[in-house]
Design an enzyme around this catalytic site. Structure first.
Site, short mmCIF file in Angstrom:
data_model
loop_
_atom_site.label_atom_id
_atom_site.label_comp_id
_atom_site.label_asym_id
_atom_site.label_seq_id
_atom_site.Cartn_x
_atom_site.Cartn_y
_atom_site.Cartn_z
N GLY A 192 0.82 -1.22 0.00
CA GLY A 192 0.00 0.00 0.00
C GLY A 192 0.84 1.26 0.00
O GLY A 192 1.34 1.69 1.06
N LEU A 193 1.01 1.84 -1.17
CA LEU A 193 1.74 3.10 -1.29
C LEU A 193 0.81 4.21 -1.79
O LEU A 193 0.68 5.26 -1.18
CB LEU A 193 2.93 2.93 -2.23
CG LEU A 193 3.80 4.17 -2.46
CD1 LEU A 193 4.51 4.58 -1.18
CD2 LEU A 193 4.85 3.91 -3.56
N THR A 194 0.12 3.94 -2.92
CA THR A 194 -0.71 4.96 -3.57
C THR A 194 -1.90 5.34 -2.68
O THR A 194 -2.47 4.49 -2.00
CB THR A 194 -1.24 4.40 -4.91
OG1 THR A 194 -0.12 4.00 -5.69
CG2 THR A 194 -2.05 5.44 -5.67
N ILE A 231 -4.95 -0.85 -4.70
CA ILE A 231 -3.98 -1.78 -4.15
C ILE A 231 -4.27 -3.21 -4.64
O ILE A 231 -5.29 -3.81 -4.28
CB ILE A 231 -3.96 -1.71 -2.60
CG1 ILE A 231 -3.76 -0.25 -2.15
CG2 ILE A 231 -2.90 -2.64 -2.03
CD1 ILE A 231 -2.54 0.45 -2.71
N ALA A 264 9.60 -4.56 -9.06
CA ALA A 264 8.39 -4.96 -9.78
C ALA A 264 8.43 -4.47 -11.23
O ALA A 264 8.02 -5.16 -12.15
CB ALA A 264 7.16 -4.42 -9.07
N ILE A 292 -6.25 -6.21 -36.95
CA ILE A 292 -6.15 -7.37 -37.85
C ILE A 292 -7.31 -8.34 -37.60
O ILE A 292 -7.81 -8.98 -38.53
CB ILE A 292 -4.77 -8.05 -37.68
CG1 ILE A 292 -3.68 -7.11 -38.21
CG2 ILE A 292 -4.72 -9.40 -38.38
CD1 ILE A 292 -2.26 -7.60 -38.03
N GLU A 327 3.35 1.27 -11.39
CA GLU A 327 4.83 1.17 -11.30
C GLU A 327 5.50 2.34 -12.01
O GLU A 327 6.53 2.16 -12.67
CB GLU A 327 5.33 -0.15 -11.89
CG GLU A 327 4.65 -1.39 -11.39
CD GLU A 327 4.94 -1.65 -9.93
OE1 GLU A 327 5.80 -0.97 -9.36
OE2 GLU A 327 4.27 -2.52 -9.37
N GLY A 328 4.91 3.51 -11.91
CA GLY A 328 5.42 4.69 -12.59
C GLY A 328 4.80 4.81 -13.96
O GLY A 328 4.93 3.91 -14.79
C1 LIG Z 1 -4.92 -1.81 -11.66
C2 LIG Z 1 -3.99 -1.03 -10.81
C3 LIG Z 1 -3.28 -1.67 -9.78
C4 LIG Z 1 -2.44 -0.93 -8.94
N1 LIG Z 1 -1.79 -1.57 -7.90
C5 LIG Z 1 -1.12 -0.81 -6.97
C6 LIG Z 1 -0.57 -1.43 -5.80
O1 LIG Z 1 -0.62 -2.66 -5.62
N2 LIG Z 1 0.02 -0.63 -4.85
C7 LIG Z 1 0.11 0.73 -5.01
O2 LIG Z 1 0.63 1.39 -4.11
N3 LIG Z 1 -0.40 1.34 -6.13
C8 LIG Z 1 -1.01 0.60 -7.10
N4 LIG Z 1 -1.54 1.21 -8.23
C9 LIG Z 1 -1.48 2.67 -8.33
C10 LIG Z 1 -0.48 3.18 -9.36
O3 LIG Z 1 0.81 2.98 -8.92
C11 LIG Z 1 -0.83 4.67 -9.60
O4 LIG Z 1 -2.05 4.70 -10.31
C12 LIG Z 1 0.26 5.39 -10.39
O5 LIG Z 1 1.38 5.62 -9.59
C13 LIG Z 1 -0.23 6.73 -10.96
O6 LIG Z 1 -0.83 7.48 -9.97
P1 LIG Z 1 -2.26 8.16 -10.24
O7 LIG Z 1 -3.17 7.12 -10.77
O8 LIG Z 1 -2.64 8.85 -8.97
O9 LIG Z 1 -2.01 9.19 -11.38
P2 LIG Z 1 -1.43 10.67 -11.21
O10 LIG Z 1 -0.16 10.62 -10.43
O11 LIG Z 1 -2.52 11.56 -10.74
O12 LIG Z 1 -1.07 11.02 -12.72
C14 LIG Z 1 -2.03 11.53 -13.66
C15 LIG Z 1 -1.28 11.92 -14.93
O13 LIG Z 1 -0.33 12.94 -14.61
C16 LIG Z 1 0.94 12.57 -15.12
N5 LIG Z 1 1.99 13.17 -14.30
C17 LIG Z 1 2.33 12.87 -13.02
N6 LIG Z 1 3.37 13.61 -12.63
C18 LIG Z 1 3.71 14.40 -13.67
C19 LIG Z 1 4.69 15.41 -13.89
N7 LIG Z 1 5.59 15.73 -12.93
N8 LIG Z 1 4.73 16.02 -15.09
C20 LIG Z 1 3.85 15.69 -16.07
N9 LIG Z 1 2.90 14.75 -15.94
C21 LIG Z 1 2.82 14.12 -14.75
C22 LIG Z 1 0.94 11.08 -15.06
O14 LIG Z 1 1.92 10.53 -15.92
C23 LIG Z 1 -0.47 10.77 -15.52
O15 LIG Z 1 -0.53 10.82 -16.93
C24 LIG Z 1 -2.30 0.48 -9.13
C25 LIG Z 1 -2.99 1.09 -10.20
C26 LIG Z 1 -3.79 0.36 -11.04
C27 LIG Z 1 -4.51 1.04 -12.16
#
Ligand SMILES: Cc1cc2nc3c(=O)[nH]c(=O)nc-3n(C[C@H](O)[C@H](O)[C@H](O)COP(=O)(O)OP(=O)(O)OC[C@H]3O[C@@H](n4cnc5c(N)ncnc54)[C@H](O)[C@@H]3O)c2cc1C
Length: 390
Positions: free
Chosen positions: A136-138, A169, A248, A343, A369-370
């Site tokens: 749990g990070l996000t 998560i 990861a 296709i 993962e970024g």
């Molecule tokens: C199916 C799924 C499973 C996941 N599993 C996990 C998990 O197990 N554990 C966990 O901790 N998280 C998990 N995540 C979360 C995931 O890591 C985040 O969704 C991800 O880090 C992006 O964060 P956000 O969705 O809040 O997008 P945001 O950070 O809000 O980004 C929105 C947009 O802004 C862009 N952006 C961000 N910063 C900048 C910048 N400085 N300049 C320009 N553009 C920028 C991004 O590239 C993106 O296009 C999961 C997500 C999904 C969809």
């Protein structure tokens, strides 16, 4: 007439893989063929996956934390781990996510940053698939910028009391243990949280259009009280969770290519079977141009993945190199999946074929993962010395 070469065969990548790594890869491929592929369309359609059952089977297969040493883990090469991720994701990105989160996020966090007691308590059971982990990070308001997280751990005597919400998560609702990152008076710290702790809940996120064969959850921490021993003693600051994400991401460099390979193989087979205007779709130049270009990207991505695997096995792989591989291979994989979809025509939108399922899954892989943009910024910073994050 069938073709004489596969897309990866063109590049001769098989010769770059050692015998032991190949044997592991083939075992995982056989497992997915027998146990996973027959059910994928239904799991995706119904948005349900028998995660507990599968975790035990994946534990028996030896892929959970397979590249970690000791505590019941197989201790394979990083290259073998990458190849296993590729086979798992050739089946479905959800399956690979289950394994990545278990091994590279939750188990790696405990293996790298945990106390001896935490390792003894959790790792053997997690390697066997008897206990499932999540990471749990996000948070709802902090994804690409986890350093600003609001989840807070405060000291109360010797105990820690955690409050906050984590979002998106993987494995959350089926986990036995959550590695949760929280702000403290002394930087961000990680906590090993048994999910039966009072105040912990993990409602599942529904209505997903991607990674439907994967459990994704919210984690709610409402005055979750933990003993002092629950903190990961060795991780202080954001470098702790970022080190896990790097692990990861490395698996994704290979994994995404598995999804792309499955799409391309499906499209080649389909184009040979499908007659249009009286001859096979595969015999038209326009189709062959698409297939040739996609094979180039798949093969180049595979060469990059194997190269990064060798660097990781040599202990010299940098996080910028992992960013490079993740950015390139996921971006190319999703482009391949979408092109293959064309296709297959209308059949391309059906779960009878894996192509749009993979394309939709890769939307999540592109983001977690970024995000691609974040990895572009990492590379930009490496090239220029200037941070463009803020
Ligand atoms: C199916 C799924 C499973 C996941 N599993 C996990 C998990 O197990 N554990 C966990 O901790 N998280 C998990 N995540 C979360 C995931 O890591 C985040 O969704 C991800 O880090 C992006 O964060 P956000 O969705 O809040 O997008 P945001 O950070 O809000 O980004 C929105 C947009 O802004 C862009 N952006 C961000 N910063 C900048 C910048 N400085 N300049 C320009 N553009 C920028 C991004 O590239 C993106 O296009 C999961 C997500 C999904 C969809």
């Amino acid at each position: 007439m069938p073709g004489t070469q596969t897309p990866l065969g063109l590049f001769g990548t098989e010769d770059l893989i050692g015998e032991d790594d190949r044997a592991i890869r083939d075992t995982v491929r056989a497992f997915t063929a027998d146990r996973i592929r027959p059910h994928l369309a239904d799991w995706f359609d119904e948005a349900s996956i028998p995660a507990r059952e599968l975790a035990r089977e994946l534990g028996d297969l030896g892929v959970l934390g397979m590249h970690l040493e000791g505590y019941g883990c197989a201790g394979t090469t990083a290259t073998a781990y990458g190849l296993a991720c590729m086979e798992l994701e050739a089946a479905d990105s959800g399956l690979r996510s289950l394994v990545s989160v278990q091994g590279s996020l939750a188990m790696f966090a405990i293996r790298r940053w945990g106390s001896e007691e935490q390792k003894q308590e959790w790792l053997p059971r997690m390697a066997a698939g008897e206990a499932i982990g999540c990471f749990g990070l996000t948070e709802p308001d902090f994804g690409s910028n986890p350093g600003d997280m609001r989840t807070y751990a405060r000291r109360d005597g010797d105990d820690w009391v955690l409050n906050g919400t984590k979002m998106w998560i993987t494995n959350g609702s089926v986990a036995d243990v959550a590695v949760v990152w929280a702000q403290t008076e002394d930087k961000i710290r990680g906590f090993v949280v048994p999910t039966d702790s009072p105040g912990f809940s993990a409602p599942e996120i529904t209505k997903k259009l991607s990674l439907r064969a994967s459990v994704t959850s919210e984690l709610v921490l409402d005055d979750v009280r933990l003993p002092a021993s629950a903190m990961l003693p060795e991780a202080r600051g954001l470098s702790g969770p970022l080190s896990c994400l790097n692990e990861a991401r490395y698996g994704i460099v290979f994994g995404a290519l598995g999804a792309a390979r499955d799409c391309l193989e499906t499209a080649i087979a389909y184009a040979q079977e499908r007659d249009i205007f009286g001859k096979p779709l595969a015999s038209y130049q326009a189709t062959q141009l698409k297939l040739a270009d996609m094979s180039l990207e798949l093969g180049k991505g595979m060469l990059l993945a194997l190269h990064l695997g060798r660097l990781k096995d040599a202990g010299t792989l940098t996080s910028e190199q992992v960013s490079t591989g993740k950015l390139n291979n996921v971006r190319e994989a999703i482009a391949i999946a979408r092109e293959c979809r064309t296709i297959l025509g209308a059949n391309g939108i059906s779960l009878e074929y894996p192509v749009l399922r993979h394309a939709n899954n890769l939307e999540s892989v592109l983001t977690y993962e970024g995000t691609s943009e974040v990895h572009q910024l990492v590379i930009g910073q490496t090239l220029t010395g200037q941070s463009a994050f803020r």
